[in-house]
Design a protein around this motif. Structure first.
Motif, PDB file in Angstrom:
ATOM      1  N   ALA A 156       1.064  -1.511  -0.487  1.00 55.47           N
ATOM      2  CA  ALA A 156      -0.110   0.171   0.167  1.00 55.47           C
ATOM      3  C   ALA A 156       1.005   1.057  -0.260  1.00 55.47           C
ATOM      4  CB  ALA A 156      -1.371  -0.012   1.078  1.00 55.47           C
ATOM      5  N   MET A 157       1.028   2.280  -0.837  1.00 54.79           N
ATOM      6  CA  MET A 157       0.975   3.434  -1.090  1.00 54.79           C
ATOM      7  C   MET A 157       0.481   4.483  -0.099  1.00 54.79           C
ATOM      8  SD  MET A 157       4.374   2.746  -2.123  1.00 54.79           S
ATOM      9  CE  MET A 157       5.481   4.164  -3.218  1.00 54.79           C
ATOM     10  N   THR A 158       0.989   5.714  -0.119  1.00 54.45           N
ATOM     11  CA  THR A 158       0.234   6.725   1.093  1.00 54.45           C
ATOM     12  C   THR A 158       0.387   7.889   1.259  1.00 54.45           C
ATOM     13  OG1 THR A 158      -0.249   5.154   3.198  1.00 54.45           O
ATOM     14  CG2 THR A 158      -0.260   7.305   3.902  1.00 54.45           C
ATOM     15  N   ASN A 159       0.843   9.190   0.283  1.00 47.92           N
ATOM     16  CA  ASN A 159       0.784  10.239   0.093  1.00 47.92           C
ATOM     17  C   ASN A 159       0.249  11.284   1.345  1.00 47.92           C
ATOM     18  OD1 ASN A 159       2.253  10.880  -2.403  1.00 47.92           O
ATOM     19  ND2 ASN A 159      -0.392  10.051  -3.188  1.00 47.92           N
ATOM     20  N   SER A 160       1.501  11.645   2.727  1.00 47.68           N
ATOM     21  CA  SER A 160       0.888  11.991   3.684  1.00 47.68           C
ATOM     22  C   SER A 160       1.081  13.828   3.403  1.00 47.68           C
ATOM     23  CB  SER A 160       1.183  11.432   5.198  1.00 47.68           C
ATOM     24  OG  SER A 160       0.605  12.063   6.528  1.00 47.68           O
ATOM     25  N   PHE A 161      -0.174  14.471   3.996  1.00 48.83           N
ATOM     26  CA  PHE A 161      -0.203  15.867   4.483  1.00 48.83           C
ATOM     27  C   PHE A 161      -0.449  16.146   5.664  1.00 48.83           C
ATOM     28  CE2 PHE A 161      -1.440  14.987  -0.233  1.00 48.83           C
ATOM     29  CZ  PHE A 161      -0.489  15.396  -0.626  1.00 48.83           C
ATOM     30  N   ASP A 162       0.393  17.062   6.034  1.00 53.59           N
ATOM     31  CA  ASP A 162       0.772  17.254   7.553  1.00 53.59           C
ATOM     32  C   ASP A 162       1.146  19.077   7.942  1.00 53.59           C
ATOM     33  OD1 ASP A 162       1.643  18.094  10.478  1.00 53.59           O
ATOM     34  OD2 ASP A 162       0.801  16.217  10.243  1.00 53.59           O
ATOM     35  N   LEU A 163      -0.479  19.405   8.442  1.00 49.72           N
ATOM     36  CA  LEU A 163       0.108  20.948   8.635  1.00 49.72           C
ATOM     37  C   LEU A 163       0.180  20.558  10.145  1.00 49.72           C
ATOM     38  CD1 LEU A 163       0.219  23.711   7.951  1.00 49.72           C
ATOM     39  CD2 LEU A 163      -2.354  24.186   8.321  1.00 49.72           C
ATOM     40  N   GLY A 164       1.195  21.456  11.563  1.00 56.79           N
ATOM     41  CA  GLY A 164       1.514  21.723  12.356  1.00 56.79           C
ATOM     42  C   GLY A 164       1.618  22.724  13.550  1.00 56.79           C
ATOM     43  N   TYR A 165       1.952  22.848  14.300  1.00 55.29           N
ATOM     44  CA  TYR A 165       1.916  24.007  15.757  1.00 55.29           C
ATOM     45  C   TYR A 165       2.489  23.786  16.777  1.00 55.29           C
ATOM     46  CZ  TYR A 165       0.407  28.698  18.222  1.00 55.29           C
ATOM     47  OH  TYR A 165       1.060  29.814  18.847  1.00 55.29           O
ATOM     48  N   LEU A 166       2.939  23.884  17.355  1.00 56.13           N
ATOM     49  CA  LEU A 166       3.185  24.077  18.919  1.00 56.13           C
ATOM     50  C   LEU A 166       3.758  25.323  18.990  1.00 56.13           C
ATOM     51  CD1 LEU A 166       6.301  21.093  19.968  1.00 56.13           C
ATOM     52  CD2 LEU A 166       6.383  23.615  20.520  1.00 56.13           C
ATOM     53  N   HIS A 167       2.940  25.437  20.661  1.00 49.00           N
ATOM     54  CA  HIS A 167       3.976  26.756  21.924  1.00 49.00           C
ATOM     55  C   HIS A 167       3.670  26.106  23.001  1.00 49.00           C
ATOM     56  CE1 HIS A 167       2.944  30.931  22.398  1.00 49.00           C
ATOM     57  NE2 HIS A 167       2.489  30.826  23.785  1.00 49.00           N
ATOM     58  N   LYS A 168       4.970  27.031  23.705  1.00 51.95           N
ATOM     59  CA  LYS A 168       5.312  26.253  24.697  1.00 51.95           C
ATOM     60  C   LYS A 168       4.938  27.652  26.123  1.00 51.95           C
ATOM     61  CE  LYS A 168       9.359  24.058  23.248  1.00 51.95           C
ATOM     62  NZ  LYS A 168      11.082  23.744  23.058  1.00 51.95           N
ATOM     63  N   TRP A 169       4.166  27.308  26.891  1.00 47.26           N
ATOM     64  CA  TRP A 169       4.262  28.166  28.025  1.00 47.26           C
ATOM     65  C   TRP A 169       4.970  27.638  29.502  1.00 47.26           C
ATOM     66  CZ3 TRP A 169       0.175  26.508  25.336  1.00 47.26           C
ATOM     67  CH2 TRP A 169      -0.369  26.908  24.060  1.00 47.26           C
ATOM     68  N   ASN A 170       4.902  27.910  30.294  1.00 44.13           N
ATOM     69  CA  ASN A 170       6.165  27.666  31.364  1.00 44.13           C
ATOM     70  C   ASN A 170       6.180  26.576  31.838  1.00 44.13           C
ATOM     71  OD1 ASN A 170       8.114  28.909  33.479  1.00 44.13           O
ATOM     72  ND2 ASN A 170       6.229  28.407  34.949  1.00 44.13           N
ATOM     73  N   ARG A 171       4.411  25.497  31.982  1.00 44.76           N
ATOM     74  CA  ARG A 171       5.037  24.809  32.457  1.00 44.76           C
ATOM     75  C   ARG A 171       4.319  23.244  31.332  1.00 44.76           C
ATOM     76  NH1 ARG A 171       6.033  23.988  37.472  1.00 44.76           N
ATOM     77  NH2 ARG A 171       5.825  25.905  39.036  1.00 44.76           N
ATOM     78  N   VAL A 172       3.968  23.920  30.344  1.00 46.41           N
ATOM     79  CA  VAL A 172       2.232  23.784  29.254  1.00 46.41           C
ATOM     80  C   VAL A 172       3.709  23.341  27.747  1.00 46.41           C
ATOM     81  CG1 VAL A 172      -0.063  22.729  28.588  1.00 46.41           C
ATOM     82  CG2 VAL A 172       0.348  23.671  31.053  1.00 46.41           C
ATOM     83  N   THR A 173       3.420  22.416  27.326  1.00 52.78           N
ATOM     84  CA  THR A 173       3.907  22.332  26.125  1.00 52.78           C
ATOM     85  C   THR A 173       2.432  21.938  25.495  1.00 52.78           C
ATOM     86  OG1 THR A 173       5.787  22.063  26.197  1.00 52.78           O
ATOM     87  CG2 THR A 173       5.368  21.743  23.933  1.00 52.78           C
ATOM     88  N   LEU A 174       1.938  22.805  23.843  1.00 51.53           N
ATOM     89  CA  LEU A 174       1.279  22.008  23.519  1.00 51.53           C
ATOM     90  C   LEU A 174       1.113  21.604  21.780  1.00 51.53           C
ATOM     91  CD1 LEU A 174      -2.082  21.885  22.613  1.00 51.53           C
ATOM     92  CD2 LEU A 174      -2.516  24.119  22.250  1.00 51.53           C
ATOM     93  N   SER A 175       1.397  20.954  21.375  1.00 50.35           N
ATOM     94  CA  SER A 175       1.159  20.821  19.492  1.00 50.35           C
ATOM     95  C   SER A 175       0.595  20.143  19.031  1.00 50.35           C
ATOM     96  CB  SER A 175       2.535  19.375  19.616  1.00 50.35           C
ATOM     97  OG  SER A 175       2.465  18.487  20.522  1.00 50.35           O
ATOM     98  N   THR A 176      -0.150  20.601  17.956  1.00 47.08           N
ATOM     99  CA  THR A 176      -1.309  20.380  17.065  1.00 47.08           C
ATOM    100  C   THR A 176      -1.095  20.174  15.913  1.00 47.08           C
ATOM    101  OG1 THR A 176      -2.470  22.348  17.021  1.00 47.08           O
ATOM    102  CG2 THR A 176      -2.605  21.494  18.829  1.00 47.08           C
ATOM    103  N   SER A 177      -2.165  19.172  15.093  1.00 44.67           N
ATOM    104  CA  SER A 177      -1.593  19.220  13.889  1.00 44.67           C
ATOM    105  C   SER A 177      -3.081  18.912  13.115  1.00 44.67           C
ATOM    106  CB  SER A 177      -0.573  17.690  13.420  1.00 44.67           C
ATOM    107  OG  SER A 177      -0.575  16.763  13.921  1.00 44.67           O
ATOM    108  N   ALA A 178      -2.756  19.220  11.787  1.00 43.64           N
ATOM    109  CA  ALA A 178      -4.161  18.925  11.225  1.00 43.64           C
ATOM    110  C   ALA A 178      -3.798  18.290   9.651  1.00 43.64           C
ATOM    111  CB  ALA A 178      -4.962  19.644  10.534  1.00 43.64           C
ATOM    112  N   TYR A 179      -3.977  16.577   8.796  1.00 41.07           N
ATOM    113  CA  TYR A 179      -3.646  15.826   8.625  1.00 41.07           C
ATOM    114  C   TYR A 179      -4.647  15.487   7.729  1.00 41.07           C
ATOM    115  CZ  TYR A 179      -4.928  11.821  11.844  1.00 41.07           C
ATOM    116  OH  TYR A 179      -5.666  11.047  12.273  1.00 41.07           O
TER     117      TYR A 179
END
Length: 292
Positions: free
Chosen positions: A52-75
């Motif tokens: 099986a062959m897969t074409n994968s597209f991903d759009l991501g965003y990362l943000h860091k605060w003092n105690r929290v790191t959030l990373s999100t992506s739409a794919y």
């Protein structure tokens, strides 16, 4: 693959990526000799199965605060010749119950759209929490014709596998540094129910935990692990087969397991040790569930 990233600041960045991946079938999927899972369920490989062959597209965003790191992506993933396990009537019965055969086939296409959240939270220096949430939509296109013989009469059953389904998965991992340099990890996993091409997959919840302590000047580790605490990591499927047949299948890869281990590291630098710890945290402190 291609990757592009942009840093808005030291604590904020975005990325976009593309990759083309190949998924080759396992040897068992290609083996034409049947494997008896029960007297009414038989698995037969397909030697004509293609990768099986897969074409994968991903759009991501990362943000860091003092105690929290959030990373999100739409794919978005588009897979050609996607593997699909189909069940069909074998034309024979065991004690009056029809025997079914499960076989992997290459279905035409699969489209997967979704978004994912990863959160790392350090409420205290001695406590770290990381979690993941993935919501997606699967769309499958394709059809298949089943052929079987009953009393020398050949039957052809056509089944349309075009379908779309929504589902989600989540995972939470907690790591606590206890007194006497003992590390305690606890993680939970959940896979929501999902409609499949021939029926429905039941939701699965599981949990693991472990205790570990470095000894001998941090060159060795003693670990106590409990995999699948509630003995609930089971794959359950309701399948509707042409010919007004309904099949319920339940499989457990491994029952609850408790292990005590001792690991000694020869010539491992402090940097290598840190990499080992990071990998352990990313793995969630336990085995991934093989959902099939």
């Amino acid at each position: 693959s291609a990757f592009f990233g942009y840093e808005f600041s030291e604590n904020s960045s975005a990325s976009i990526s593309y990759s083309r991946r190949i998924n080759r079938p396992r040897g068992r999927f290609l083996n034409p000799f049947s494997g008896l899972e029960s007297n009414i369920n038989i698995f037969v490989g397909n030697p004509e199965l293609n990768p099986a062959m897969t074409n994968s597209f991903d759009l991501g965003y990362l943000h860091k605060w003092n105690r929290v790191t959030l990373s999100t992506s739409a794919y978005m993933n588009i897979t050609d010749d996607n593997f699909q396990f189909v069940r069909r009537n074998n034309g024979v019965s065991a004690d009056g119950t029809p025997v079914t055969i499960t076989t992997p086939i290459n279905l035409s296409k699969e489209y997967r759209f979704g978004f994912e959240f990863n959160v790392n939270y350090n409420p205290f220096k001695w406590w770290r929490i990381n979690s993941n949430f993935n919501f997606y939509r699967n769309e499958t296109k394709g059809d298949y014709t089943f052929t079987y013989t009953v009393d020398d009469v050949v039957f052809n059953d056509f089944q349309d596998f075009n379908r779309s389904a929504y589902s989600w998965t989540t995972r939470v991992n907690s790591k606590i540094n206890l007194p006497y340099k003992i590390d305690w990890q606890l993680n939970g996993n959940y896979e929501a129910p999902q409609n499949t091409a021939q029926g429905r997959r039941v939701g699965v919840a599981s949990a693991n935990t472990s205790l570990s302590k470095d000894v001998l000047k941090d060159k060795a580790t003693i670990g106590l692990n409990v995999q699948d605490i509630f003995n609930s990591r089971k794959m359950k499927n309701d399948t509707y087969i042409p010919g007004e047949l309904r099949s319920y299948n339940e499989m457990q890869w491994r029952q609850r397991q408790v292990t005590l281990s001792f690991t000694y590291r020869f010539n491992m630098s402090k940097a290598d040790r840190q990499k080992e710890n990071q990998q352990r945290q990313q793995d969630g402190g336990g085995e991934e569930y093989m959902g099939g």
